[in-house]
Design an enzyme around this catalytic site. Sequence first.
Site, PDB file in Angstrom:
ATOM      1  N   LEU A 110       0.942  -1.253   0.026  1.00  0.00           N
ATOM      2  CA  LEU A 110       0.029   0.103  -0.081  1.00  0.00           C
ATOM      3  C   LEU A 110       0.835   1.202   0.127  1.00  0.00           C
ATOM      4  O   LEU A 110       1.982   1.411   0.669  1.00  0.00           O
ATOM      5  CB  LEU A 110      -0.936  -0.157   1.268  1.00  0.00           C
ATOM      6  CG  LEU A 110      -2.025   0.820   1.217  1.00  0.00           C
ATOM      7  CD1 LEU A 110      -3.037   0.236   0.138  1.00  0.00           C
ATOM      8  CD2 LEU A 110      -2.887   0.615   2.646  1.00  0.00           C
ATOM      9  N   ASP A 111       0.589   2.248  -0.806  1.00  0.00           N
ATOM     10  CA  ASP A 111       1.587   3.355  -1.064  1.00  0.00           C
ATOM     11  C   ASP A 111       1.758   4.146   0.441  1.00  0.00           C
ATOM     12  O   ASP A 111       0.811   3.974   1.327  1.00  0.00           O
ATOM     13  CB  ASP A 111       0.793   4.368  -1.930  1.00  0.00           C
ATOM     14  CG  ASP A 111       0.957   4.123  -3.487  1.00  0.00           C
ATOM     15  OD1 ASP A 111       1.708   3.171  -3.560  1.00  0.00           O
ATOM     16  OD2 ASP A 111       0.272   4.786  -3.967  1.00  0.00           O
ATOM     17  N   ARG A 112       2.801   4.557   0.644  1.00  0.00           N
ATOM     18  CA  ARG A 112       2.952   5.246   1.908  1.00  0.00           C
ATOM     19  C   ARG A 112       2.167   6.159   2.497  1.00  0.00           C
ATOM     20  O   ARG A 112       1.634   6.422   3.568  1.00  0.00           O
ATOM     21  CB  ARG A 112       4.539   5.697   1.872  1.00  0.00           C
ATOM     22  CG  ARG A 112       4.858   6.339   3.333  1.00  0.00           C
ATOM     23  CD  ARG A 112       6.550   6.777   3.125  1.00  0.00           C
ATOM     24  NE  ARG A 112       6.486   8.092   2.455  1.00  0.00           N
ATOM     25  CZ  ARG A 112       6.396   9.388   2.803  1.00  0.00           C
ATOM     26  NH1 ARG A 112       5.974   9.727   4.238  1.00  0.00           N
ATOM     27  NH2 ARG A 112       6.212  10.272   2.132  1.00  0.00           N
TER      28      ARG A 112
END
Length: 362
Positions: A145-147
């Site tokens: 999951l994107d930061r």
Amino acid sequence: MTRRRRTVPPSPLPQRDGVDPVRMRLPGTGQWATVRDHLVTRLPAGSGVVDGMFDAGLIVGADGRPVPADAPCVPGLFVWFHRELPTEVPVPFPLEIVYRDEHIVVTDKPHFLATTPRGSHVAQTALARLRHELGIPLLGAAHRLDRLTAGLMLFIVRPEERGAYQTLFRDRLIHKEYEAVAPHDPALALPRTVRSRIIKERGVLTAREVEGEPNALSRVELLEHRADGLARYRLVPGTGQTHQLRVHMSALGVPILGDPLYPEVTGPVPAGDFRRPLQLLARELEFTDPVTGARHRLRSGRTLAAWASYGDWAAEDHATEDCASDDRAAETRTTVDRATADRAAAHRHSAPRTSAPRASGQ
């Protein structure tokens, strides 16, 4: 004739703060007479740092014993060491556990926390923190999951079961729903399914849409909108290209609030600045456990800040915003909303159109 795969011995070094030691296999060919010569070539730290690691006994072999700097560079052998961790500003938000059993852990990841150790984010990652906090050193991530994105993430407790859970994502057997806050465009016909071809080049911050066979599919639905020009959207990705939902929402002319990359790249945010998180949330995961057969439907308990209180989310300084008048908050809100809407409209009208609806997806 089938080549036998070399067995990798277990690490002789324990994790540190949930971070694995570096494992390096010595090359089969090369001009290096000693292990030290090879590591000086491979590691960017420089010969002085490498020599210091050898002197302190920090580079070890499979038996856990320090490797001498003048040890011969034997092809195929492994060495281990702990890298010097970068200085990281702690992400001051908890990792909530949504579900846990002996096979999986599902967490509700906060904004600004990376998924796995990489680059300048190592100890301050969801994986490292969970390993340390839960005492599960072999915990692994089933997906990324994107930061900057918050929400539900699936982790696997037993390494031997990782393939079964990763198959859920590879074969699209897991249903994911996201929620986003973005400008409202009454002229944008929703719901719609967006299809496009997205590529992401190594070393380039942004992904982009190009001509060709679509590889990214997203369902975009309008949940609700309000008079201040904002709307709440349900996003259902059918594929998993990098930044897919962010690219697709921007292409539709309604970029997600707080996005530093789309529709245009803004200046880097200083470390420790946790204001204006990207208003994108992995809201739901639904799947049948491939190991236990249990059916799971899990939901994030988070609320997107810009929807709950846009004035607080958009404030320059949260500490002083509490003392600001309601009139000032309203003025800030109107100004930002107008600028966001104008930029979105300009982007939408300048974007190339095709006969089919422009696919925007995750």
